[in-house]
Design a protein around this motif. Structure first.
Motif, PDB file in Angstrom:
ATOM      1  N   THR A 165       4.426 -11.420  -6.011  1.00 41.06           N
ATOM      2  CA  THR A 165       5.024 -10.087  -6.042  1.00 41.06           C
ATOM      3  C   THR A 165       5.395  -9.659  -4.627  1.00 41.06           C
ATOM      4  N   PRO A 166       6.638  -9.226  -4.406  1.00 42.99           N
ATOM      5  CA  PRO A 166       7.039  -8.825  -3.053  1.00 42.99           C
ATOM      6  C   PRO A 166       6.268  -7.601  -2.573  1.00 42.99           C
ATOM      7  N   VAL A 167       6.166  -7.474  -1.262  1.00 41.73           N
ATOM      8  CA  VAL A 167       5.593  -6.292  -0.618  1.00 41.73           C
ATOM      9  C   VAL A 167       6.736  -5.473  -0.037  1.00 41.73           C
ATOM     10  N   VAL A 168       6.698  -4.170  -0.269  1.00 43.33           N
ATOM     11  CA  VAL A 168       7.726  -3.296   0.291  1.00 43.33           C
ATOM     12  C   VAL A 168       7.088  -2.352   1.303  1.00 43.33           C
ATOM     13  N   ARG A 169       7.898  -1.949   2.278  1.00 43.41           N
ATOM     14  CA  ARG A 169       7.452  -1.009   3.295  1.00 43.41           C
ATOM     15  C   ARG A 169       8.127   0.337   3.033  1.00 43.41           C
ATOM     16  N   VAL A 170       7.301   1.353   2.813  1.00 47.01           N
ATOM     17  CA  VAL A 170       7.795   2.670   2.406  1.00 47.01           C
ATOM     18  C   VAL A 170       7.510   3.684   3.506  1.00 47.01           C
ATOM     19  N   LEU A 171       8.537   4.366   3.964  1.00 45.84           N
ATOM     20  CA  LEU A 171       8.383   5.388   4.997  1.00 45.84           C
ATOM     21  C   LEU A 171       7.826   6.660   4.365  1.00 45.84           C
ATOM     22  N   LEU A 172       6.590   7.014   4.718  1.00 47.60           N
ATOM     23  CA  LEU A 172       5.916   8.191   4.158  1.00 47.60           C
ATOM     24  C   LEU A 172       6.064   9.421   5.046  1.00 47.60           C
ATOM     25  N   VAL A 173       5.995   9.207   6.349  1.00 46.11           N
ATOM     26  CA  VAL A 173       6.074  10.300   7.331  1.00 46.11           C
ATOM     27  C   VAL A 173       6.979   9.825   8.456  1.00 46.11           C
ATOM     28  N   ASN A 174       7.872  10.680   8.913  1.00 47.46           N
ATOM     29  CA  ASN A 174       8.774  10.271   9.986  1.00 47.46           C
ATOM     30  C   ASN A 174       8.968  11.399  10.987  1.00 47.46           C
ATOM     31  N   ASP A 175       8.847  11.044  12.272  1.00 46.63           N
ATOM     32  CA  ASP A 175       9.167  11.970  13.355  1.00 46.63           C
ATOM     33  C   ASP A 175       8.338  13.253  13.278  1.00 46.63           C
ATOM     34  N   LYS A 176       7.018  13.081  13.056  1.00 43.46           N
ATOM     35  CA  LYS A 176       6.117  14.235  12.953  1.00 43.46           C
ATOM     36  C   LYS A 176       5.114  14.234  14.091  1.00 43.46           C
ATOM     37  N   GLN A 177       4.600  15.424  14.385  1.00 41.41           N
ATOM     38  CA  GLN A 177       3.565  15.547  15.417  1.00 41.41           C
ATOM     39  C   GLN A 177       2.167  15.558  14.833  1.00 41.41           C
ATOM     40  N   GLU A 178       2.062  15.893  13.541  1.00 43.89           N
ATOM     41  CA  GLU A 178       0.749  15.935  12.894  1.00 43.89           C
ATOM     42  C   GLU A 178       0.861  15.499  11.436  1.00 43.89           C
ATOM     43  N   ALA A 179      -0.225  14.935  10.942  1.00 44.06           N
ATOM     44  CA  ALA A 179      -0.377  14.648   9.520  1.00 44.06           C
ATOM     45  C   ALA A 179      -1.865  14.639   9.214  1.00 44.06           C
ATOM     46  N   GLN A 180      -2.215  14.874   7.964  1.00 44.80           N
ATOM     47  CA  GLN A 180      -3.618  14.875   7.549  1.00 44.80           C
ATOM     48  C   GLN A 180      -3.998  13.519   6.966  1.00 44.80           C
ATOM     49  N   LEU A 181      -5.177  13.037   7.320  1.00 48.27           N
ATOM     50  CA  LEU A 181      -5.669  11.761   6.823  1.00 48.27           C
ATOM     51  C   LEU A 181      -7.105  11.907   6.351  1.00 48.27           C
ATOM     52  N   ALA A 182      -7.406  11.286   5.211  1.00 46.89           N
ATOM     53  CA  ALA A 182      -8.786  11.185   4.728  1.00 46.89           C
ATOM     54  C   ALA A 182      -8.932   9.846   4.011  1.00 46.89           C
ATOM     55  N   ILE A 183     -10.131   9.269   4.078  1.00 45.66           N
ATOM     56  CA  ILE A 183     -10.399   8.002   3.401  1.00 45.66           C
ATOM     57  C   ILE A 183     -11.730   8.149   2.674  1.00 45.66           C
ATOM     58  N   SER A 184     -11.731   7.838   1.370  1.00 48.98           N
ATOM     59  CA  SER A 184     -12.912   8.124   0.563  1.00 48.98           C
ATOM     60  C   SER A 184     -13.887   6.965   0.452  1.00 48.98           C
ATOM     61  N   GLY A 185     -13.579   5.822   1.058  1.00 46.12           N
ATOM     62  CA  GLY A 185     -14.492   4.688   0.996  1.00 46.12           C
ATOM     63  C   GLY A 185     -14.444   3.888   2.281  1.00 46.12           C
ATOM     64  N   CYS A 186     -14.943   2.664   2.225  1.00 44.79           N
ATOM     65  CA  CYS A 186     -14.969   1.807   3.408  1.00 44.79           C
ATOM     66  C   CYS A 186     -13.551   1.460   3.862  1.00 44.79           C
ATOM     67  N   TYR A 187     -13.360   1.416   5.172  1.00 39.45           N
ATOM     68  CA  TYR A 187     -12.034   1.146   5.701  1.00 39.45           C
ATOM     69  C   TYR A 187     -12.133   0.362   7.001  1.00 39.45           C
ATOM     70  N   GLN A 188     -10.999  -0.240   7.369  1.00 36.75           N
ATOM     71  CA  GLN A 188     -10.882  -0.934   8.652  1.00 36.75           C
ATOM     72  C   GLN A 188      -9.606  -0.478   9.347  1.00 36.75           C
ATOM     73  N   ILE A 189      -9.654  -0.416  10.677  1.00 36.45           N
ATOM     74  CA  ILE A 189      -8.480  -0.110  11.484  1.00 36.45           C
ATOM     75  C   ILE A 189      -8.245  -1.295  12.415  1.00 36.45           C
ATOM     76  N   THR A 190      -7.041  -1.808  12.394  1.00 32.12           N
ATOM     77  CA  THR A 190      -6.675  -2.890  13.299  1.00 32.12           C
ATOM     78  C   THR A 190      -5.523  -2.442  14.192  1.00 32.12           C
ATOM     79  N   GLY A 191      -5.494  -3.000  15.387  1.00 31.18           N
ATOM     80  CA  GLY A 191      -4.385  -2.738  16.295  1.00 31.18           C
ATOM     81  C   GLY A 191      -3.332  -3.814  16.184  1.00 31.18           C
ATOM     82  N   SER A 192      -3.673  -4.893  15.534  1.00 37.80           N
ATOM     83  CA  SER A 192      -2.724  -5.964  15.238  1.00 37.80           C
ATOM     84  C   SER A 192      -3.080  -6.475  13.853  1.00 37.80           C
ATOM     85  N   LEU A 193      -2.474  -7.562  13.425  1.00 36.01           N
ATOM     86  CA  LEU A 193      -2.743  -8.066  12.079  1.00 36.01           C
ATOM     87  C   LEU A 193      -4.177  -8.575  11.926  1.00 36.01           C
TER      88      LEU A 193
END
Length: 366
Positions: free
Chosen positions: A16-44
């Motif tokens: 199944t192909p993966v698509v990249r969807v633009l959710l937020v563009n050219d903004k100074q702020e956005a709200q983020l929350a994560i309800s479970g375990c997560y990871q942040i990477t600076g590269s792949l």
């Protein structure tokens, strides 16, 4: 379902192909929350942070770094993944895929979601068409949206994103139901092709009696699936005929925001009507003289929830322009209310698609 009208040569794509969807563009702020375990990477591969959950906080960018709440990351891009699908919440909407926060100029940023195409269509379907509608209308809509998304992925394959979330109504997990997810799975991998080429499968709410040629509305090369067909099915839409008043001042303001300057508008006229009576251009007469604009661009500038289509007649009415017209949307491709009426009359989803997109073939590509 009618399976024998779908050409199935085995998978043309290995997954199944993966698509990249633009959710937020050219903004100074956005709200983020994560309800479970997560990871942040600076590269792949480089994990720079992880956690058990993230309370609602603010994303911002300054001095070459990305801030998430009270944490600062000296990266130009961050990728965030959650252990379970649908646990990342951006601006109060939950999403299934990985999100990428990418720095832009002037302390602004964009957010892109990377998501498999079937999950994306699951989030689109219930936002583009009422979830209670007939299953064959919904199957037709799923195939239409998948075809459109696959086309955009093809033509934008080397760009940062394939789809702007405004191109297809998309609300992440919020639009999903068990019924809709089943319908998406029943048509999994099925797209429309013409001469074995995928094409931009446009669609709209209500055509008003006849769909339009893509060349007439968007100036793109005409092909049989997007050349316009008669539609006798959308009369039950409340937008099959309509009338609305829009103030001249509001129109002037919207145009000015797009650097189009007119004052003291006297008339707005749709010109060069197509088979469905949608004008290809709009002529505006004002104190500045006469100016012509692409009709659909004008409709989007004024507001598509105010000026429902370009199939209109108009008259000056004091401080307002009274628009009287038919249909809702640009008029190209699938008429959604027509598709629903066809489904209610017993047409199956394959027949609905072949009516609105003549000379197509339906192919399962994965």
């Amino acid at each position: 379902m009618v399976q024998n009208e779908v050409l199935d040569y085995g998978p043309l794509l290995d997954k199944t192909p993966v698509v990249r969807v633009l959710l937020v563009n050219d903004k100074q702020e956005a709200q983020l929350a994560i309800s479970g375990c997560y990871q942040i990477t600076g590269s792949l591969t480089n994990i720079i942070d992880q956690g058990q959950g993230l309370q609602k906080c603010i994303i911002s960018v300054n001095n070459g770094g990305i801030n998430i709440g009270n944490k600062r990351y000296k990266n130009s891009e961050l990728r965030i993944t959650s252990q379970r699908d649908g646990e990342i919440e951006l601006n109060n909407i939950r999403y299934r895929g990985e999100i990428r926060i990418m720095q832009q100029f002037n302390n602004k940023f964009s957010v892109i979601e990377e998501i498999d195409l079937e999950s994306f269509i699951g989030g689109v379907l219930g936002s583009e068409m009422p979830p209670s509608w007939d299953e064959d209308a919904l199957r037709a809509q799923a195939v239409t949206a998948r075809t459109y998304a696959m086309y955009k992925k093809k033509v934008r394959r080397d760009e940062v994103y394939h789809l702007d979330m405004l191109e297809l109504a998309y609300k992440g997990v919020a639009g999903e139901t068990a019924r809709l997810n089943r319908i998406v799975q029943e048509t999994k991998g099925v797209v429309m092709v013409y001469n074995w080429n995928i094409f931009p499968a446009y669609f709209h709410s209500t055509c008003g009696g006849h769909t339009e040629d893509i060349n007439h509305v968007f100036g793109r090369d005409s092909i049989p699936p997007l050349s316009g067909v008669s539609c006798n099915y959308c009369n039950n839409s409340k937008h099959s005929n309509w009338s609305t008043d829009i103030s001249k001042a509001a129109i002037e303001t919207k145009l000015r925001e797009a650097n189009i300057f007119v004052s003291n508008i006297s008339t707005v006229t749709a010109i060069n009507p197509g088979a469905g009576d949608h004008g290809s251009k709009v002529s505006i007469t004002s104190a500045n003289g006469s100016k012509e604009l692409n009709a659909n661009d004008f409709r989007l500038l004024v507001g598509p929830n105010y000026l429902f289509s370009t199939a209109f007649h108009s008259r000056s009415n004091g401080k307002n322009i009274t628009f009287s017209g038919k249909g809702w949307g640009h008029g190209v491709g699938l008429c959604q209310y027509g598709a629903q009426a066809m489904a209610q009359k017993g047409f199956q989803w394959t027949a609905i698609l072949k009516h609105y997109y003549p000379k197509i073939e339906l192919v399962r590509v994965y």
